[in-house]
Design an enzyme around this catalytic site. Structure first.
Site, PDB file in Angstrom:
ATOM      1  N   ASP A  30       1.066  -0.700  -0.128  1.00  0.00           N
ATOM      2  CA  ASP A  30       0.284  -0.172   0.330  1.00  0.00           C
ATOM      3  C   ASP A  30       0.995   1.059   0.080  1.00  0.00           C
ATOM      4  O   ASP A  30       1.961   1.140   0.844  1.00  0.00           O
ATOM      5  CB  ASP A  30      -1.128   0.089   1.605  1.00  0.00           C
ATOM      6  CG  ASP A  30      -2.099   0.688   1.354  1.00  0.00           C
ATOM      7  OD1 ASP A  30      -3.269   0.411   0.598  1.00  0.00           O
ATOM      8  OD2 ASP A  30      -1.856   2.670   0.916  1.00  0.00           O
ATOM      9  N   ARG A  79     -16.736   4.611  -2.109  1.00  0.00           N
ATOM     10  CA  ARG A  79     -17.806   4.769  -2.155  1.00  0.00           C
ATOM     11  C   ARG A  79     -17.588   5.127  -1.347  1.00  0.00           C
ATOM     12  O   ARG A  79     -17.723   4.576   0.173  1.00  0.00           O
ATOM     13  CB  ARG A  79     -19.034   3.537  -2.617  1.00  0.00           C
ATOM     14  CG  ARG A  79     -18.963   3.633  -4.083  1.00  0.00           C
ATOM     15  CD  ARG A  79     -20.834   3.335  -4.875  1.00  0.00           C
ATOM     16  NE  ARG A  79     -20.591   1.944  -3.949  1.00  0.00           N
ATOM     17  CZ  ARG A  79     -22.349   1.690  -4.395  1.00  0.00           C
ATOM     18  NH1 ARG A  79     -22.754   2.226  -4.168  1.00  0.00           N
ATOM     19  NH2 ARG A  79     -22.302   0.365  -4.068  1.00  0.00           N
ATOM     20  N   VAL A 115     -10.945  -5.456  -8.095  1.00  0.00           N
ATOM     21  CA  VAL A 115     -11.790  -5.467  -7.343  1.00  0.00           C
ATOM     22  C   VAL A 115     -12.194  -3.561  -7.314  1.00  0.00           C
ATOM     23  O   VAL A 115     -13.395  -3.596  -6.979  1.00  0.00           O
ATOM     24  CB  VAL A 115     -11.068  -5.961  -5.280  1.00  0.00           C
ATOM     25  CG1 VAL A 115     -12.682  -5.541  -4.300  1.00  0.00           C
ATOM     26  CG2 VAL A 115     -10.848  -6.471  -5.772  1.00  0.00           C
ATOM     27  N   THR A 116     -11.161  -2.819  -7.020  1.00  0.00           N
ATOM     28  CA  THR A 116     -11.518  -1.386  -7.397  1.00  0.00           C
ATOM     29  C   THR A 116     -12.468  -0.889  -8.475  1.00  0.00           C
ATOM     30  O   THR A 116     -12.416  -1.604  -9.704  1.00  0.00           O
ATOM     31  CB  THR A 116     -10.137  -0.805  -7.457  1.00  0.00           C
ATOM     32  OG1 THR A 116      -9.041  -0.976  -6.896  1.00  0.00           O
ATOM     33  CG2 THR A 116     -10.137   0.637  -7.600  1.00  0.00           C
ATOM     34  N   ARG A 148     -25.485 -10.922  -2.065  1.00  0.00           N
ATOM     35  CA  ARG A 148     -26.209 -10.657  -1.157  1.00  0.00           C
ATOM     36  C   ARG A 148     -28.084 -11.624  -2.220  1.00  0.00           C
ATOM     37  O   ARG A 148     -28.979 -10.727  -1.409  1.00  0.00           O
ATOM     38  CB  ARG A 148     -26.278  -9.175  -1.966  1.00  0.00           C
ATOM     39  CG  ARG A 148     -25.068  -8.619  -1.568  1.00  0.00           C
ATOM     40  CD  ARG A 148     -24.443  -7.423  -1.744  1.00  0.00           C
ATOM     41  NE  ARG A 148     -23.590  -6.307  -0.818  1.00  0.00           N
ATOM     42  CZ  ARG A 148     -22.430  -5.609  -1.405  1.00  0.00           C
ATOM     43  NH1 ARG A 148     -22.382  -5.322  -2.911  1.00  0.00           N
ATOM     44  NH2 ARG A 148     -21.579  -5.533  -0.554  1.00  0.00           N
ATOM     45  N   HIS A 172     -21.610  -5.756 -12.835  1.00  0.00           N
ATOM     46  CA  HIS A 172     -21.502  -5.106 -11.201  1.00  0.00           C
ATOM     47  C   HIS A 172     -21.505  -3.426 -10.691  1.00  0.00           C
ATOM     48  O   HIS A 172     -20.554  -2.006 -10.273  1.00  0.00           O
ATOM     49  CB  HIS A 172     -19.821  -5.284 -10.827  1.00  0.00           C
ATOM     50  CG  HIS A 172     -19.936  -5.073  -8.736  1.00  0.00           C
ATOM     51  ND1 HIS A 172     -20.608  -6.071  -8.348  1.00  0.00           N
ATOM     52  CD2 HIS A 172     -19.024  -4.608  -8.570  1.00  0.00           C
ATOM     53  CE1 HIS A 172     -20.339  -5.565  -6.908  1.00  0.00           C
ATOM     54  NE2 HIS A 172     -20.103  -4.756  -6.906  1.00  0.00           N
TER      55      HIS A 172
HETATM   56  P1  NAI Z   1      -9.813   1.930   1.473  1.00  0.00           P
HETATM   57  O1  NAI Z   1      -9.842   3.178   1.793  1.00  0.00           O
HETATM   58  O2  NAI Z   1     -10.184   0.957   2.816  1.00  0.00           O
HETATM   59  O3  NAI Z   1      -8.501   1.337   0.964  1.00  0.00           O
HETATM   60  C1  NAI Z   1      -8.298   1.598  -0.167  1.00  0.00           C
HETATM   61  C2  NAI Z   1      -6.170   1.332  -0.419  1.00  0.00           C
HETATM   62  O4  NAI Z   1      -6.132   1.993  -1.313  1.00  0.00           O
HETATM   63  C3  NAI Z   1      -6.080   2.929   0.665  1.00  0.00           C
HETATM   64  O5  NAI Z   1      -5.254   1.848   1.402  1.00  0.00           O
HETATM   65  C4  NAI Z   1      -5.172   3.217  -0.004  1.00  0.00           C
HETATM   66  O6  NAI Z   1      -3.779   3.989   0.358  1.00  0.00           O
HETATM   67  C5  NAI Z   1      -4.940   2.790  -1.385  1.00  0.00           C
HETATM   68  N1  NAI Z   1      -4.046   2.882  -2.288  1.00  0.00           N
HETATM   69  C6  NAI Z   1      -4.538   4.326  -2.826  1.00  0.00           C
HETATM   70  N2  NAI Z   1      -4.031   4.286  -4.053  1.00  0.00           N
HETATM   71  C7  NAI Z   1      -2.593   2.996  -4.247  1.00  0.00           C
HETATM   72  C8  NAI Z   1      -1.504   2.979  -5.153  1.00  0.00           C
HETATM   73  N3  NAI Z   1      -1.182   3.977  -6.456  1.00  0.00           N
HETATM   74  N4  NAI Z   1      -1.126   1.999  -4.467  1.00  0.00           N
HETATM   75  C9  NAI Z   1      -1.018   1.243  -3.795  1.00  0.00           C
HETATM   76  N5  NAI Z   1      -2.016   1.776  -2.997  1.00  0.00           N
HETATM   77  C10 NAI Z   1      -3.061   2.311  -2.684  1.00  0.00           C
HETATM   78  O7  NAI Z   1     -10.958   1.320   0.035  1.00  0.00           O
HETATM   79  P2  NAI Z   1     -11.444   0.205   0.578  1.00  0.00           P
HETATM   80  O8  NAI Z   1     -13.465  -0.142   1.058  1.00  0.00           O
HETATM   81  O9  NAI Z   1     -10.659  -1.096   1.032  1.00  0.00           O
HETATM   82  O10 NAI Z   1     -11.869  -0.420  -0.870  1.00  0.00           O
HETATM   83  C11 NAI Z   1     -11.108  -0.446  -2.060  1.00  0.00           C
HETATM   84  C12 NAI Z   1     -11.958  -0.559  -3.015  1.00  0.00           C
HETATM   85  O11 NAI Z   1     -12.484  -1.421  -3.742  1.00  0.00           O
HETATM   86  C13 NAI Z   1     -12.535   0.422  -3.427  1.00  0.00           C
HETATM   87  O12 NAI Z   1     -12.329   0.955  -5.215  1.00  0.00           O
HETATM   88  C14 NAI Z   1     -13.783   0.075  -3.448  1.00  0.00           C
HETATM   89  O13 NAI Z   1     -14.696   0.958  -3.924  1.00  0.00           O
HETATM   90  C15 NAI Z   1     -13.680  -1.122  -3.974  1.00  0.00           C
HETATM   91  N6  NAI Z   1     -15.251  -2.670  -3.421  1.00  0.00           N
HETATM   92  C16 NAI Z   1     -15.483  -2.897  -5.123  1.00  0.00           C
HETATM   93  C17 NAI Z   1     -15.819  -4.299  -4.446  1.00  0.00           C
HETATM   94  C18 NAI Z   1     -16.348  -4.647  -5.312  1.00  0.00           C
HETATM   95  O14 NAI Z   1     -17.245  -5.434  -4.941  1.00  0.00           O
HETATM   96  N7  NAI Z   1     -15.496  -4.879  -7.099  1.00  0.00           N
HETATM   97  C19 NAI Z   1     -16.685  -4.468  -3.319  1.00  0.00           C
HETATM   98  C20 NAI Z   1     -15.928  -3.502  -2.206  1.00  0.00           C
HETATM   99  C21 NAI Z   1     -14.872  -3.087  -2.466  1.00  0.00           C
END
Ligand code: NAI
Length: 305
Positions: A30, A79, A115-116, A148, A172
């Site tokens: 990270d 989000r 995942v993002t 879900r 999605h």
């Molecule tokens: P979070 O904000 O807790 O974690 C994201 C992490 O990415 C942070 O620790 C940040 O420092 C890191 N980061 C940002 N830029 C970076 C880079 N250039 N290199 C390395 N690390 C970097 O967010 P969370 O809740 O973990 O969600 C992550 C993503 O997953 C979001 O985009 C969210 O919308 C998505 N998501 C997707 C789901 C799906 O079903 N595909 C379900 C839930 C979340």
């Protein structure tokens, strides 16, 4: 080794579960100083007591991903209440384009698991930026939408979760496509047990529930992490599991040149096969609405590709 690019909420939770289950060694990366290392220390101390012998490391250096069989990409913004997944588009596209190149550089033989959000568009960005063969780029979304949908149906019908077999494909996002016609309750078609109004209600609840969770606890974490772990396990253990997930299509389902959710066989090589399905006119229209949204998302970030 399983690499996690992004050690935020979903990345860290999935890494914890992968390590706790002893699936493989884990490396978290990270950009936030200390975060990945701290998570790795915490997880290592947990599994020391439970007696699981995998190595867990954390770093800010992308080269730590070297040797990964799978790299789970959660880097980016999440989000906030009131936002759609598409609202994250531009910022996350820049981040994902940059980290995808690091994956290609340091883990050139890995399966990239996106995942993002907005996930299907980001999965396409990963495909384009890693230059990996299409089978080695897959996105997590359908399995989460499915969990879900299952949760909604089992509550509405008062039956156990394990009695529900179902499928959710498509974007999605707002145009996800739950498939009641391909849903059974212990072999009994769902359409025998629910009328059209109830089915429409189940579909709508499935679509809405993520934003409910985000408005209450700030983020969705446990259900997404479970989806990631299911997919990591399928790849790491070559389980050839049939899972709805985002893949690059070249004509399947009448769609070409984008990534979108379809039922596929997931194994050590990544996406090993895309399975066909007969969609009726209404289902196809919804699937194509999702494809159009994804295509528009890709077009709006074309300067980054
Ligand atoms: P979070 O904000 O807790 O974690 C994201 C992490 O990415 C942070 O620790 C940040 O420092 C890191 N980061 C940002 N830029 C970076 C880079 N250039 N290199 C390395 N690390 C970097 O967010 P969370 O809740 O973990 O969600 C992550 C993503 O997953 C979001 O985009 C969210 O919308 C998505 N998501 C997707 C789901 C799906 O079903 N595909 C379900 C839930 C979340």
């Amino acid at each position: 080794m399983i690499g996690f690019l992004g050690a935020g909420r979903v990345g860290a939770q999935a890494a914890l579960e992968v390590a706790s289950a002893g699936i493989d060694d884990v490396t978290l990366v990270d950009i936030l100083p200390g975060l990945a290392e701290g998570e790795a220390m915490d997880i290592s101390q947990k599994i020391a007591e439970t007696g699981v012998d995998v190595e867990v490391n954390g770093s800010t250096d992308f080269s730590a991903l070297r040797g990964s069989d799978v790299v789970v990409i959660t880097a980016g913004l999440a989000r906030k209440p009131g936002m759609t997944r598409m609202d994250l588009l531009e910022k996350n596209a820049g981040i994902v384009a940059a980290v995808a190149k690091e994956v290609a550089k340091h883990a050139p033989m890995a399966v990239a698991l996106t995942v993002t959000n907005p996930m299907d568009v980001m999965n396409y960005v990963v495909f384009r930026k890693t230059l990996f063969p299409k089978g080695r780029v897959v996105g997590m979304g359908g399995i989460l939408d499915l969990s879900r949908f299952k949760s909604t149906i089992s509550a509405m019908l008062d039956v156990s979760h394990s009695s529900v077999t179902s499928l959710v494909i498509g974007e999605h996002g707002e145009n996800m496509l739950p498939l009641p016609r391909h849903t059974s309750i212990g072999g009994v078609p769902l359409t025998k047990l629910m009328d059209e109004t109830q089915i429409a209600q189940a579909n709508e609840t499935t679509r809405r529930v993520a934003i409910d969770v985000i408005s209450k606890k700030g983020a969705t974490v446990d259900a997404p992490a479970n989806g990631v772990v299911r997919m990591v396990k399928a790849i790491a253990w070559d389980r050839k599991e049939v899972i709805p997930a985002s893949a690059f299509l070249e004509g399947e389902y009448g769609v070409e040149g984008i990534c979108i959710g379809v039922p596929l066989v997931l194994g050590a090589k990544g996406v090993e096969r895309i399975l066909p399905l007969d969609l009726d006119d209404k289902e196809m229209a919804q699937f194509l609405r999702g494809a159009k949204t994804i295509r528009e998302g890709i077009a709006s970030i074309s300067s980054l590709l």
